[in-house]
Enzyme design. Structure first.
Site, short mmCIF file in Angstrom:
data_model
loop_
_atom_site.label_atom_id
_atom_site.label_comp_id
_atom_site.label_asym_id
_atom_site.label_seq_id
_atom_site.Cartn_x
_atom_site.Cartn_y
_atom_site.Cartn_z
CG ASP A 253 -44.57 92.17 52.96
OD1 ASP A 253 -43.71 92.88 53.42
OD2 ASP A 253 -45.66 92.34 52.13
N PRO B 196 -45.33 95.05 57.95
CG PRO B 196 -47.29 95.40 59.19
CD PRO B 196 -46.28 94.56 59.02
N GLY B 197 -44.69 98.63 57.18
CA GLY B 197 -43.89 99.57 57.56
C GLY B 197 -44.22 100.74 58.33
CG HIS B 198 -47.91 103.09 57.87
ND1 HIS B 198 -47.74 104.48 57.81
CD2 HIS B 198 -48.55 102.85 56.64
CE1 HIS B 198 -48.16 104.95 56.78
NE2 HIS B 198 -48.83 104.00 56.24
CG ASN C 288 -36.12 98.31 46.39
OD1 ASN C 288 -35.77 97.84 45.47
ND2 ASN C 288 -37.41 98.53 46.51
CB SER D 30 -64.89 112.70 92.96
OG SER D 30 -64.54 113.74 94.04
N GLY D 31 -67.37 112.50 95.02
CA GLY D 31 -68.90 112.97 95.54
C GLY D 31 -69.79 112.20 95.40
N GLY E 106 -70.27 109.63 97.58
CA GLY E 106 -70.71 109.37 99.10
C GLY E 106 -69.90 108.45 99.72
CB SER F 290 -60.63 102.03 92.99
OG SER F 290 -61.75 101.89 93.56
#
Length: 639
Positions: free
Chosen positions: A109, A111-113, A164, A474-475, A477, A546
């Site tokens: 069975d 899920p439908g969501h 159904n 960023s910044g 060094g 990175s």
């Protein structure tokens, strides 16, 4: 014969008869609240698979959850989670077993969501048939189409469209015909041919086990006129189809209990194998003959799909877990690059270039998506361009693996053609996929042997080639410190090259932006270039934000042990933003610059960097000297 002996005999005969019954695996799917759990509960009830205490509990729960009168809420038999009962929906995949005089069944069975589509894929992956529930009042919905598309992808060949809640539309023949016509057009586009349509009321029991007097029109020649149970008891099971396919045995483990026995164990996914058959081991391509087919109950003359066996061979061949044993005259293919369809099942988007673990059969390899060719709109089946896949996205993608594997296309063999992708950091399953075919370049491109190797190049330079991977906000060094380190190395006579984030984006990566997907590709390319430069014998310095652990790990794993040195330039966000030499933080705060690391895009802090620089409390020159000192300790530089 006394009563006890007679009872034992009857039980034994019953169990033997039960063992000989065929087993059908099927799923119920469709949109939320279409009646899937109610239908399964009804099947359990009608097949007399409920105990008295279960019936009593269901009656009590039906009253508790508001069902009035004689009708019981059969969904309560299946919706076991409290959260499901409170919401009236299914969240998890619930598996149930029942049997009739003709066949055994395992039903999932699902899920439908929409957010639980991944659960539906899990349930459908082993199914022989599917019951697609459609609320007669609502008709065909987006999730109906999505589940139908997934069923076509997963190769489920037998489908019942169970229309159904016919009791809520007065068992209207016209309404039934409208839904059949609408779904029929969509099914034709998907190539679904074995589709059976049934008018049902799971709640009332119409056309579940017996034909309903409420739908007399359903006995007309243009309709199937069958019941759901009749369909389930007679539909073809995939086992017969898989026995006619070429023999495949993914090796699960090498069975070596003593020096006199060496066998290769696993479950046969397709075909038939006999003692004396010529086999091929892949991806190595080595061949031998089957000497014995060993099982717990003794040796077999032959074994078929679905059986777990241990094979011994006439020749000593190097075979490991993950290899595939094929019949020699119809072996699996081998490749390391593929076209595939992916169903993305994770909240975080799929990013091309990011490394994932790919599990196919019994083998796990490293894989990355090199290109998303297109995404599929499940409503229109239109192909649209996409740079990434979001949750529940379905796309056709190119895959690249770190080694060749044995495979079949998914339509031929689900076990050797289906795979999952696993996030390397969280170990969660993020996607399910189906292999289509090997890319031609995987067969035509080979490594060319060269006589001058990395060791020879490094020897002439008197250094150990490596990558110093500077990472930080960023910044922070990074570029300043990396530049100073290179100057010091150059003064010492070392051979270096500095790859700086801004400089690389003027050339090699000028086509990339700053989305998460572009950041991943940016670092992938830099990692590849760094690998080539290390092969040239150089000490490579990279200065890139990175931000993601996965990409830093990818760059590390491209190199040999000890060749990747992560240098974390640790500067608090407040200090980095205070410096703001390029004015980027100001733009990000004002909304002019999107996807800026530290503001609206995450930076994942290194967990165990080789060098940790407290840049808030060190001058750039002091930080550079610490790096040089660490390089001397590691033997990367000698002077």
């Amino acid at each position: 014969m006394n009563e006890t002996t007679l009872l034992e005999t009857n039980i034994e005969e019953y169990l033997k008869a039960h063992e000989q019954k065929s087993l059908l695996r099927f799923i119920t799917c469709g949109s939320v609240d279409d009646g899937k759990s109610t239908l399964i509960g009804r099947l359990l009830f009608e097949s007399k698979m409920l105990f008295e205490d279960q019936l009593a509990a269901m009656e009590a729960d039906s009253q508790k959850w508001g069902t009035q009168g004689e009708d019981m809420d059969f969904a309560l038999l299946v919706d076991g989670l409290a959260a499901e009962r409170e919401q009236g929906i299914t969240i998890d995949v619930a598996y149930r077993f029942f049997a009739t005089e003709k066949r055994k069944f395992i039903v999932a069975d699902t899920p439908g969501h929409e957010q639980y589509t991944r659960n539906m894929v899990t349930g459908a992956s082993t199914a022989d048939a599917a019951i697609l529930m459609v609320d007669a009042r609502k008709g065909i919905l987006t999730q109906t189409r999505r589940h139908s598309y997934l069923m076509s992808l997963l190769g489920i060949r037998n489908i019942v469209v169970a229309i159904n809640k016919m009791d809520l539309v007065d068992y209207s023949q016209a309404r039934f015909d409208d839904i059949v016509a609408e779904y029929g057009q969509f099914a034709e586009q998907l190539g679904l041919t074995n589709v059976t349509y049934l008018p049902l009321s799971a709640f009332k029991g119409d056309n579940i086990v017996t034909k309903s007097a409420n739908t007399p029109w359903f006995s007309a020649p243009q309709y199937a006129g069958t019941t759901l149970m009749e369909f389930l008891e007679t539909v073809e099971i995939n086992d017969a189809h898989m026995q006619s396919a070429p023999f495949r045995l993914p090796v699960q483990w090498v069975n070596r209990p003593n020096l006199d026995f060496r066998g290769f164990s696993g479950t046969i996914t397709s075909g038939v194998v006999k003692s004396g058959d010529r086999i091929r081991v892949q991806p190595s391509g080595k061949e031998s003959e089957v000497a014995r087919i060993v099982t717990y109950d003794g040796d077999l003359a032959q074994a078929i799909a679905g059986q777990s066996v241990t094979l011994t061979l006439k020749d000593e061949i190097d075979i490991s877990r993950g290899d595939v044993i094929s019949i020699a005259q119809a072996p699996a293919e081998t490749a390391d690059q593929f076209e595939s369809t992916l169903v993305w099942m994770n909240e975080a988007a799929l990013l091309p270039g990011r490394p994932y673990l790919l599990k196919v059969g019994t083998q796990t390899v490293t894989a990355s998506i090199t290109d998303i060719k297109y995404q599929v709109n499940v409503n229109t089946l239109e192909h649209t361009a996409a740079k990434q896949l979001e949750l529940n996205g379905i796309g056709v993608c190119n895959l690249s693996l770190d080694r060749a594997i044995a495979f079949d296309d998914y339509k031929t063999n689900k076990d050797t053609g289906g795979f999952i992708l696993i996030d390397r950091l969280s170990n969660t399953t993020v996607a399910a996929g189906m292999l289509h075919f090997a890319l031609r370049r995987s067969q035509n491109i080979h490594y060319q042997h060269v006589d001058v190797n990395k060791q020879a190049r490094a020897l002439t330079k008197g250094q150990t080639p490596s990558v110093l991977w500077f990472t930080g906000l960023s910044g922070a060094g990074k570029s300043t410190i990396a530049n100073l380190v290179e100057k010091k190395l150059h003064a010492l006579g070392n051979h270096t090259y500095l790859l700086d984030g801004d400089n690389v984006r003027h050339g090699l990566n000028k086509d990339l932006g700053f989305t998460d997907a572009d950041r991943v590709e940016n670092i992938r390319r830099v990692g590849e270039v760094s690998k080539l430069m290390v092969d040239a014998g150089l000490i490579v310095l990279t200065a890139f934000i990175s931000p993601f652990k996965a990409e830093r790990r990818m760059a590390r794993e491209q190199l040999a042990d000890g060749e990747f040195i992560e240098v974390f330039v640790d500067t608090p966000l407040a200090i980095a933003e205070e410096r703001d030499v390029k004015g980027l933080y100001k733009k990000a705060r004002s909304g002019e610059l999107k996807n800026f690391t530290g503001i609206d895009s995450a930076y994942e802090t290194p967990e165990a960097p080789e060098i940790h620089l407290d840049a808030a409390n060190l001058s750039a020159d002091e930080a550079a000297e610490l790096v040089i000192t660490e390089l001397r300790k590691r033997g990367i530089i000698l002077s």
